[in-house]
Design an enzyme around this catalytic site. Structure first.
Site, PDB file in Angstrom:
ATOM      1  N   SER B  20       0.822  -1.208   0.000  1.00 54.97           N
ATOM      2  CA  SER B  20       0.000   0.000   0.000  1.00 54.97           C
ATOM      3  C   SER B  20       0.857   1.260   0.000  1.00 54.97           C
ATOM      4  O   SER B  20       1.851   1.354   0.725  1.00 54.97           O
ATOM      5  CB  SER B  20      -0.892  -0.010   1.243  1.00 54.97           C
ATOM      6  OG  SER B  20      -1.644   1.176   1.290  1.00 54.97           O
ATOM      7  N   LYS B  44      -3.472   2.392  -2.196  1.00 54.08           N
ATOM      8  CA  LYS B  44      -3.070   3.454  -1.263  1.00 54.08           C
ATOM      9  C   LYS B  44      -4.186   3.616  -0.219  1.00 54.08           C
ATOM     10  O   LYS B  44      -5.364   3.431  -0.545  1.00 54.08           O
ATOM     11  CB  LYS B  44      -2.899   4.739  -2.080  1.00 54.08           C
ATOM     12  CG  LYS B  44      -2.726   6.015  -1.280  1.00 54.08           C
ATOM     13  CD  LYS B  44      -1.295   6.255  -0.876  1.00 54.08           C
ATOM     14  CE  LYS B  44      -1.119   7.534  -0.057  1.00 54.08           C
ATOM     15  NZ  LYS B  44       0.096   7.493   0.758  1.00 54.08           N
ATOM     16  N   ASN B  68       9.847   8.293   3.782  1.00 50.21           N
ATOM     17  CA  ASN B  68       8.704   9.036   3.281  1.00 50.21           C
ATOM     18  C   ASN B  68       7.856   9.514   4.434  1.00 50.21           C
ATOM     19  O   ASN B  68       7.758   8.858   5.472  1.00 50.21           O
ATOM     20  CB  ASN B  68       7.868   8.192   2.301  1.00 50.21           C
ATOM     21  CG  ASN B  68       6.790   7.400   3.007  1.00 50.21           C
ATOM     22  OD1 ASN B  68       5.736   7.939   3.366  1.00 50.21           O
ATOM     23  ND2 ASN B  68       7.054   6.130   3.250  1.00 50.21           N
ATOM     24  N   CYS B 129       0.815   3.682  10.283  1.00 50.48           N
ATOM     25  CA  CYS B 129       1.510   4.732   9.542  1.00 50.48           C
ATOM     26  C   CYS B 129       2.215   5.642  10.540  1.00 50.48           C
ATOM     27  O   CYS B 129       1.568   6.222  11.411  1.00 50.48           O
ATOM     28  CB  CYS B 129       0.545   5.552   8.699  1.00 50.48           C
ATOM     29  SG  CYS B 129       1.408   6.905   7.870  1.00 50.48           S
ATOM     30  N   GLY B 216      12.515   0.056   1.744  1.00 51.50           N
ATOM     31  CA  GLY B 216      13.564  -0.334   0.800  1.00 51.50           C
ATOM     32  C   GLY B 216      14.427  -1.455   1.352  1.00 51.50           C
ATOM     33  O   GLY B 216      14.235  -1.914   2.489  1.00 51.50           O
TER      34      GLY B 216
END
Lengths: 257, 303
Positions: B20, B44, B68, B129, B216
Site C-alpha cells: 500500500s 493506497k 517518506n 503509519c 527499501g
C-alpha cells in the site's frame, strides 16, 4: 505517448560549465518527447534507490535521441557525470505534461530560464510557433547553452555578479531591456518563479512555470512531489497536485508557491 | 506448477501483491505492469474524507532505502469508489483496499462503505503509519489499543480484514497475538520503520515532517525476522513485505512464514518489478521441483 523504461545508450557527454554536464542519449523516449517534459534517470549504484528527474533539454531532429543538461547535485548525478560514449544508461519517460505551446500562438512571449532551469527552455524555444524573447539568468559569465538558444530567438542575459548582461536576475533583465510579453514560459529556482508569478499577475498575463520537488516514483503513484493548488485538484480531490504527473508545468495562478 | 494461495477463504492466483502507498490504485503502474498478472493490488490508504497529507519535502533517499512522510494523502472514499474501484475491476486481479482513519469511527465508516462493494476482496487496516499524528499508529503500538480497534472493525467488516502491523514496537509477537485474539483474519507486516535524515550542509531535516518511514532493501532483514517471529506466534496468515527487490527476497519471506508478499518501495526503482518477482518465484519452483507455492511457506529448516 506511452511512458517507457529502458536501457538506453550514451552518445556523448561533456562538461559545459563548473558542475554542469551535457549528455546526449539514444532512446525511444525521444520519439514522443515534448518541451517541458522530463525523464527519470536511474543510478546503477544499488545503494541509491530512486530515479533522478531531469528535464529534457533538446530532442534530435530524427527524434531518436535526446539531450539532458544537468547539475551534479549528489551521488546519483555524480555517477551520471562519469558516463562515457557507448555506456548504458537506464531511463524512463517521457514524463509530465510539458509546456502548452499553443498558448504562444500569435503572442509576444518571454521564455525565461534560471540556472539549471535554463536547459528545458532550449527545446521550448525550438518548437515554439513564434520567436520568443529568451531571458536567461546565471550566477556568473559561465553561460551554458547561450549559443544554442541564440539560434531560436533574441537572448537577454542576467548574471548575479554582473559579469555578463544585466547585473541581477531575469526580472532586472526585463526592466533593463524594456521587454513586453503577453505570455510567459519559465523554469528556474523558486524565488525566480515567485517573482514571475507576481509580475504576470500584475500585468494580467498567463505564466506557465515548471516546478521541481523531491520525487520517488515519477509516475504519480507515491504522492511525494506535490505542490499546493489554489483549487481542489480534480485528481487528488485535495488542494495538491502531483508535480511529476499533473505538472511539472502549471499556470502560475493554479499553484501556491 | 501451482502458485495459488488462499487467505481467509480468498484465493489469489499467486502470492505477489503491491504494498500500500507504493502503487497508487494501480492506474499509474498499468502502463508498465499487466495488472492481470498480479495476485492482488493493495491500494493506497483511503479515509472517510479527503486528506491533504504533509508538507513537502515528503521523500528523501537514504543508503539502500528511502524515507517518506506523505501523511496518507488520499481523495476520500467517495472519489475512490467512483474512480479507482471501477478502474481496478477491469482487471483479473484481487483488490485489497487499505483503510486509514483518525478515530475508530473514521475506520468503521470506510469499512462499511467498502462492504457494499463486492469487487473488494479484503480490507487492510492501516494502524501503523508513522507519519500522521492522530489515530493510525496510536492504534498500532499498544496491544490493548490494537485489540480494541480490530474487534470494533471486525464487527462492521463484510470482507476479511488484514491488520497491518508496525515494526516500531518492542515485541511484534505481542501485537500479532492481540490482533489474532481480536478476530483479525490475517496480518501484514512490516510497515515502515521510523527514521530521520539531516542535511548537514543546510543543517535542516531532509523531510518537512522531520521523521519519516524507512523502506527499501535496508529494512529487509528486520522485516524477515519479524515475519518469522509473528508466524510462530499466531495461526492466521501473514503477508510479508519490506524491501523486496526481487524473487529471492520474496522467497525469503515465504520461507520465514509469510503466505504472500508485497512489493513496495522498489516499484519506484523498477516499475516492472512485480511481474519479475512472479516469474522469478516460478523459476525457483521449477529449479527445486516445488509443485505448490504453499510448500514454501515457513519451510525454513529449523535444526
Amino acid at each position: 505517448m506511452r511512458k517507457q523504461k529502458e536501457t538506453a545508450g550514451v552518445l556523448s557527454q561533456s562538461k559545459i560549465a563548473p558542475g554542469i554536464y551535457d549528455m546526449w542519449i539514444e532512446t525511444g523516449i525521444a520519439a514522443d518527447a515534448r518541451p517541458g517534459q522530463f525523464i527519470c534517470v536511474y543510478p546503477r549504484d544499488k545503494s541509491t534507490l530512486l530515479p533522478r528527474p531531469i528535464s529534457i533539454c533538446e530532442v534530435r531532429e530524427d527524434r531518436r535521441a535526446l539531450r539532458i543538461v544537468y547539475r551534479v547535485a549528489g551521488q546519483g548525478t555524480a555517477e551520471f557525470s562519469g558516463y562515457r560514449e557507448g555506456e548504458p544508461v537506464s531511463v524512463m519517460g517521457p514524463l509530465g505534461n510539458g509546456f502548452p505551446l499553443e498558448a504562444a500562438e500569435g503572442k509576444r512571449v518571454f521564455l525565461m530560464g534560471g540556472g539549471i532551469g535554463v536547459p528545458p527552455i532550449l527545446e521550448l524555444a525550438k518548437e515554439l510557433p513564434v520567436p520568443g524573447q529568451i531571458i536567461v539568468g546565471y550566477r556568473d559569465d559561465r553561460l551554458f547553452l547561450k549559443e544554442d538558444l541564440e539560434k531560436y530567438g533574441r537572448v537577454y542575459i542576467a548574471t548575479e555578479d554582473g559579469s555578463a548582461g544585466t547585473r541581477g536576475n531575469v526580472m532586472d533583465a526585463i526592466a533593463a531591456n524594456d521587454l513586453q510579453a503577453d505570455v510567459i514560459f519559465a523554469c528556474g529556482p523558486m524565488p525566480m518563479l515567485r517573482a514571475i508569478k507576481a509580475y504576470a499577475q500584475e500585468k494580467g498575463i498567463p505564466a506557465y512555470i515548471s516546478l521541481e520537488e523531491h520525487m520517488a516514483c515519477g509516475v504519480g503513484a507515491c504522492l511525494g512531489c506535490v505542490v499546493k493548488t489554489a483549487q481542489v485538484h480534480h485528481h487528488t480531490n485535495v488542494n495538491n497536485a502531483r508535480i511529476c504527473t499533473d505538472g511539472p508545468v502549471f499556470e502560475a495562478g493554479e499553484v501556491e508557491i | 506448477m501451482n502458485t495459488q494461495i488462499t487467505i481467509a477463504g480468498v484465493t489469489f492466483k499467486n502470492p505477489v501483491m503491491t504494498a500500500s502507498g507504493t502503487f497508487g490504485s494501480g492506474m499509474e503502474y498499468s502502463e508498465f505492469v499487466d495488472l492481470n498478472q498480479l495476485g492482488a493490488v493493495v491500494t493506497k490508504g483511503v479515509a472517510n474524507v479527503p486528506w491533504p497529507g504533509n508538507p513537502v519535502p515528503r521523500v528523501a533517499e537514504v543508503y539502500g532505502g528511502m524515507l517518506n512522510a506523505i501523511g496518507l494523502q488520499n481523495p476520500g472514499i467517495d472519489v475512490f469508489l467512483e474512480r479507482d474501484i471501477p478502474f481496478l475491476k477491469r482487471f483479473d486481479t484481487r483488490i485489497i483496499v487499505n483503510v486509514c482513519g483518525k478515530t475508530v469511527e473514521d475506520y468503521v465508516e470506510v469499512v462499511e462503505r467498502l462492504g457494499e462493494e463486492p469487487a473488494v476482496s479484503m480490507l487492510e487496516i492501516n494502524v501503523s503509519c508513522p507519519n500522521v499524528k492522530e489515530g493510525a499508529i496510536a492504534f498500532g503500538q499498544k496491544a490493548d489499543a490494537l485489540y480494541g480497534i480490530t474487534q470494533e472493525i471486525k464487527k462492521h467488516a463484510r470482507q476479511p480484514i488484514i491488520m497491518k502491523l508496525s515494526p516500531n514496537v518492542t515485541d511484534i509477537t505481542e501485537m500479532a497475538r492481540a490482533a489474532e485474539a481480536a478476530g483479525a483474519d490475517a496480518l501484514s507486516m512490516i510497515n515502515t520503520i521510523t527514521g530521520m535524515k539531516i542535511d548537514i550542509h543546510r543543517r535542516r531535516f531532509a523531510l518537512a515532517n522531520k521523521t519519516g518511514g524507512l523502506s527499501g532493501p535496508a529494512i529487509k532483514p528486520v522485516a524477515v525476522r519479524m515475519v518469522y517471529q509473528a508466524a510462530r506466534a499466531v495461526k492466521i496468515p501473514i503477508i510479508g513485505m519490506g524491501g523486496i527487490a526481487g524473487a529471492e527476497d520474496a522467497i525469503e519471506f515465504l520461507l520465514a512464514g509469510a503466505c504472500a508478499v508485497s512489493v513496495g518501495a522498489m516499484n519506484f526503482t523498477d516499475p516492472c518489478l512485480t511481474e519479475k518477482v512472479i516469474k522469478g518465484i516460478e523459476s525457483y519452483m521449477e529449479q527445486y521441483h516445488i509443485e505448490n507455492v504453499t510448500d514454501l511457506i515457513g519451510a525454513v529448516e529449523e535444526s
